[in-house]
Design a protein around this motif. Structure first.
Motif, PDB file in Angstrom:
ATOM      1  N   ALA A 298       0.833  -1.205   0.000  1.00  0.00           N
ATOM      2  CA  ALA A 298       0.000   0.000   0.000  1.00  0.00           C
ATOM      3  C   ALA A 298       0.870   1.259   0.000  1.00  0.00           C
ATOM      4  CB  ALA A 298      -0.928  -0.001   1.206  1.00  0.00           C
ATOM      5  N   GLY A 299       1.887   1.268   0.867  1.00  0.00           N
ATOM      6  CA  GLY A 299       2.792   2.412   0.913  1.00  0.00           C
ATOM      7  C   GLY A 299       3.563   2.571  -0.377  1.00  0.00           C
TER       8      GLY A 299
ATOM      9  N   LEU B 109       1.231   3.865  -3.225  1.00  0.00           N
ATOM     10  CA  LEU B 109       0.984   5.302  -3.178  1.00  0.00           C
ATOM     11  C   LEU B 109       2.231   6.082  -3.577  1.00  0.00           C
ATOM     12  CD1 LEU B 109      -0.785   7.689  -2.543  1.00  0.00           C
ATOM     13  CD2 LEU B 109      -0.230   7.421  -0.110  1.00  0.00           C
TER      14      LEU B 109
ATOM     15  N   ALA C 250       2.614   5.811  -7.289  1.00  0.00           N
ATOM     16  CA  ALA C 250       1.608   6.614  -7.985  1.00  0.00           C
ATOM     17  C   ALA C 250       2.017   8.080  -8.018  1.00  0.00           C
ATOM     18  CB  ALA C 250       0.250   6.450  -7.303  1.00  0.00           C
ATOM     19  N   LEU C 251       2.558   8.564  -6.901  1.00  0.00           N
ATOM     20  CA  LEU C 251       3.020   9.948  -6.845  1.00  0.00           C
ATOM     21  C   LEU C 251       4.200  10.180  -7.788  1.00  0.00           C
ATOM     22  CD1 LEU C 251       2.844  10.465  -2.971  1.00  0.00           C
ATOM     23  CD2 LEU C 251       1.358  11.547  -4.674  1.00  0.00           C
TER      24      LEU C 251
ATOM     25  N   SER D 117       6.184   1.521   5.284  1.00  0.00           N
ATOM     26  CA  SER D 117       5.193   1.974   4.312  1.00  0.00           C
ATOM     27  C   SER D 117       5.088   3.502   4.324  1.00  0.00           C
ATOM     28  CB  SER D 117       3.834   1.341   4.623  1.00  0.00           C
ATOM     29  OG  SER D 117       2.856   1.764   3.706  1.00  0.00           O
TER      30      SER D 117
ATOM     31  N   VAL E 294       6.292   6.676   1.263  1.00  0.00           N
ATOM     32  CA  VAL E 294       5.435   7.765   0.791  1.00  0.00           C
ATOM     33  C   VAL E 294       6.104   9.118   1.060  1.00  0.00           C
ATOM     34  CG1 VAL E 294       3.213   8.908   1.055  1.00  0.00           C
ATOM     35  CG2 VAL E 294       3.336   6.412   1.094  1.00  0.00           C
TER      36      VAL E 294
END
Length: 393
Positions: A6-7, A10, A13-14, A125, A129
């Motif tokens: 999950a981390g 994200l 994605a960034l 995580s 990010v």
């Protein structure tokens, strides 16, 4: 694993979204130079840690031992910097950037390994990010103020702040000290990692980054920039995703080493993920027009290289359970031979054959496929042999 994914998801994605802004701010040459710094720094990280950070989750018997080893590897990283920094200053150019990026990444790998031993995946995580946001923000800021080598400075500062944050999470505010005698003792006790593991990783990293250096040598910074862009879009997510998977597997295999092929499959990906990945690879080759539309007309070659990099990255991801098993079973010497052969074949591909960049990329993908099949077969045969002999990994 879900927390790490999950981390990482994200963070990627960034970074992925930021790339489509950065390609309109920086030139292909900028990405080519950044890729050169990162590739050389990756080699320096292998020497800076001597792969000893992998012993933290795999070999530590208790928390005190894990902490002690972490402190020793930290001191090794700073010792290597102190020795290499005068040479970096003397050489000038990008070598100073290389030295500090290598220090930041080496320390981050070490502190992350300690957190993996503790099972603090939520902290890792969050770290991924925050690091992504920090580096992206500085890349954009330095572009706006037109700072010279802004994309390089953003990387150096980002890695340094990330390492400092991880140290606070793992070791707190305890002082840093360097004890060469303790470092040497740790190196000698773990020769399967510090010697064979380091040689294997150096060859493996060289085989991965040699194409970038050869693209620069044979085709110039512009073509190398296209290769670097395709590499960045694919291998950024692949490296972080494989890192997350590896960290979870280090934790799992360290607690319960796989003793059968069925156990290896259970702890690894499983057949569904394997089959789904093959379908996604095939689909990626039909999206070249979309890649060009997203990146812009100046990135035509990068758009053609993207599905090949994606295939290469998927091959690497699917091999992760076997790569971690190789460390647990101390088969680094065999892996060293496999990676050395791959490195030599790729070198011959670049040095002696007159072929186009796309043809070279196809050759790399084929070589990588053969390499990882050989590694998987090595682990399978070793597990079968140990099961037949009644020996645990």
């Amino acid at each position: 694993m879900r927390l790490l994914l999950a981390g990482n998801g994200l963070a990627q994605a960034l970074q992925f979204g930021a790339v489509f802004i950065l390609v309109r701010i920086y030139e292909p040459q900028d990405f080519g130079i950044l890729a050169q710094v990162q590739s050389i720094a990756t080699l320096a990280v292998v020497v800076g840690t001597l792969q000893l950070h992998l012993t933290i989750p795999l070999l530590s018997r208790n928390l005190d031992m894990a902490r002690e080893v972490t402190v020793k590897i930290e001191s090794l990283c700073f010792f290597v910097l102190l020795v290499s920094l005068p040479f970096a200053i003397w050489l000038g150019g990008i070598t100073i950037f290389v030295a500090f990026v290598a220090l930041g990444v080496g320390l981050s790998n070490t502190y992350s390994a300690y957190l993996v031993y503790e099972g603090r995946f939520s902290s890792l995580s969050t770290f991924y990010v925050v690091r992504a946001v920090l580096i992206i923000a500085m890349q954009l800021l330095f572009a706006v103020v037109e700072m010279s080598n802004g994309i390089l400075w953003a990387t150096v500062i980002g890695e340094g702040v990330a390492a400092a944050s991880l140290r606070l999470m793992s070791l707190g505010l305890m002082p840093i000290y360097i004890n060469p005698r303790e470092i040497l003792s740790l190196i000698i006790r773990n020769k399967s990692f510090s010697l064979y593991g380091t040689l294997q990783e150096l060859i493996s990293v060289l085989a991965f980054y040699v194409p970038l250096l050869f693209f620069t040598y044979r085709f110039g910074d512009n073509i190398a920039g296209h290769y670097a862009m395709a590499n960045r879009l694919i291998w950024g997510p692949v490296v972080l995703l494989s890192g997350s998977v590896a960290q979870v597997l280090y934790h799992r295999f360290g607690q319960s080493p796989p003793d059968t092929l069925a156990r290896l499959w259970d702890l690894g990906y499983g057949r569904c993920i394997f089959g789904g990945t093959l379908l996604v690879i095939g689909f990626s080759f039909f999206l070249e027009d979309m890649y060009l539309w997203i990146l812009g007309e100046q990135w035509e070659l990068a758009s053609q290289l993207l599905p090949l990099h994606f295939t290469w990255g998927c091959i690497f991801l699917l091999s992760m359970p076997f790569r971690v098993s190789c460390l647990v079973m101390k088969l680094q010497k065999i892996q060293l031979w496999i990676d050395t052969i791959m490195f030599l074949v790729i070198s011959v591909l670049f040095m002696f054959l007159e072929i186009t960049p796309l043809q070279i990329m196809w050759g790399i993908v084929l070589i990588a496929l053969i390499q990882n099949i050989a590694l998987a077969l090595t682990i399978c045969l070793s597990l079968r042999g140990r099961c037949a002999a009644g020996v645990s990994p």
